[in-house]
Design a protein around this motif. Sequence first.
Motif, PDB file in Angstrom:
ATOM      1  N   TRP A   1       0.814  -1.219   0.000  1.00  0.00           N
ATOM      2  CA  TRP A   1       0.000   0.000   0.000  1.00  0.00           C
ATOM      3  C   TRP A   1       0.848   1.271   0.000  1.00  0.00           C
ATOM      4  CZ3 TRP A   1      -4.667  -1.047  -1.392  1.00  0.00           C
ATOM      5  CH2 TRP A   1      -5.271  -2.235  -1.005  1.00  0.00           C
TER       6      TRP A   1
ATOM      7  N   SER B   1      -0.493  -5.742   2.720  1.00  0.00           N
ATOM      8  CA  SER B   1      -1.488  -6.737   3.121  1.00  0.00           C
ATOM      9  C   SER B   1      -1.089  -8.081   2.521  1.00  0.00           C
ATOM     10  CB  SER B   1      -2.887  -6.360   2.632  1.00  0.00           C
ATOM     11  OG  SER B   1      -3.347  -5.197   3.277  1.00  0.00           O
TER      12      SER B   1
ATOM     13  N   THR C   1      -3.147  -6.875   7.469  1.00  0.00           N
ATOM     14  CA  THR C   1      -2.273  -5.775   7.049  1.00  0.00           C
ATOM     15  C   THR C   1      -1.222  -5.533   8.109  1.00  0.00           C
ATOM     16  OG1 THR C   1      -4.098  -4.773   5.816  1.00  0.00           O
ATOM     17  CG2 THR C   1      -2.221  -3.359   6.310  1.00  0.00           C
TER      18      THR C   1
ATOM     19  N   GLN D   1      -5.394  -1.124   6.780  1.00  0.00           N
ATOM     20  CA  GLN D   1      -5.447  -1.093   5.325  1.00  0.00           C
ATOM     21  C   GLN D   1      -6.261   0.119   4.870  1.00  0.00           C
ATOM     22  OE1 GLN D   1      -6.586  -4.780   3.388  1.00  0.00           O
ATOM     23  NE2 GLN D   1      -7.822  -3.660   1.909  1.00  0.00           N
TER      24      GLN D   1
END
Length: 305
Positions: A135, A150, A167, A191
Motif C-alpha cells: 500500500w 497486506s 495488514t 489497510q
Amino acid sequence: MKLPFSKKEKHPKPKQSKKVKIKTVGNRKKSVIFLWILLLSSIAFGIYKNFTAIDQHTIHEREVVEANIIDTTAIESFTENFVKDYYSWENETEALEERTEKLSGYLTEELQALNSDMIREDIPTSASVQNINIWSVSEETEETFSVVYSVQQKITEEKDSSFTNATYRIMLHEDEQENLVIIQNPTMWVQPNKSNFAPEQAEDNGTVEATTEQEVTAFLEAFFTSYPTANKQELAYYMQNNALPEVENNYIFSELVNPVYQEQDGQIKAWITVKYLDEVTKAALLSQYELMLEKNDNWMIVESK
C-alpha cells in the motif's frame, strides 16, 4: 568797605539715586533650553549613526521545494520476497528449518531470535501466500523506510482450508550500497479504505442551444465509433494536439450515456460516458471523458481531461 564775613552755608548734596537692577525673567527659558538640548542630541545621534550604520537591504527569500523522487522498486521486491517466506510454512521439521534459514536473509539477528518461536515444531497448520498488496513505501529518514502491506494466506489443517487477510507494517534500513535489512518486525496496521468523497456532478446549465447539442452529439458518436481502431492520421480529422491517445482495441461502439454540455468562452465542454461492447469478454465497457470542443470549419476535440 569790607563786607562782613559770611559763612557759606553748606547745602547737602542731593543723593544720587541708585540704579535699580532690572532682572528679566524669561517665561520660556526652560523650554528653550530643552529644545536646544533636544536639537543637539539629535545632531549628535545622527552623526553617530552615520559612522556606525550598517547598510541594510531587504532580502526576499524564496523557498524552492525540489521533488525528490525515490525509486522504491528494490524495497517493494525485497518486501514481497520476505512476505512470501515469512507467511509460508509446512508442519514438517525440515521445511521449518529451511524457512528459518531463508528469513536470515531479511531480518537482523535480534529479529531472527525474536521470531524463532513464531512457528512451533508441532504446529498443526501449514500456510501459503495467495496474494500480496503493498500500500505504501514511506521514507522515514535518509536510510530508513516503512512499508505497509497486506497479505492473504491459505491456511490448511488436516483436510480443512481457509483464507485469512491481514495488514502489517515493517521498517527497513538501506545502507550506502543499497543493501536492505528489516529492523522492525511485522506490526499490525490498517489497510486503506474507501473514501467518502464524491465529486460534484456536471449539469446542463442551458447555455448550449438544442441545435448545437444535436451537432455535437452527432460528431461525438461518429468519433467514438471509429476511435478504438483509428490511427493517428484518422484521429487528426477529429481532434487537435493528440487530445486522446491511440488505443487500437476492437471495441464496438454502443451509445453515449447521459452527455452533458456547457458553453465556455465560445467552446463547448462535454462530460460523457461512452458505452462499448468487448467482443472478447462479451462485457460492456463504460469509458468516461471530459472534453473541450471547438467549431471552425468542423467540430474538433481540442482538449481532454
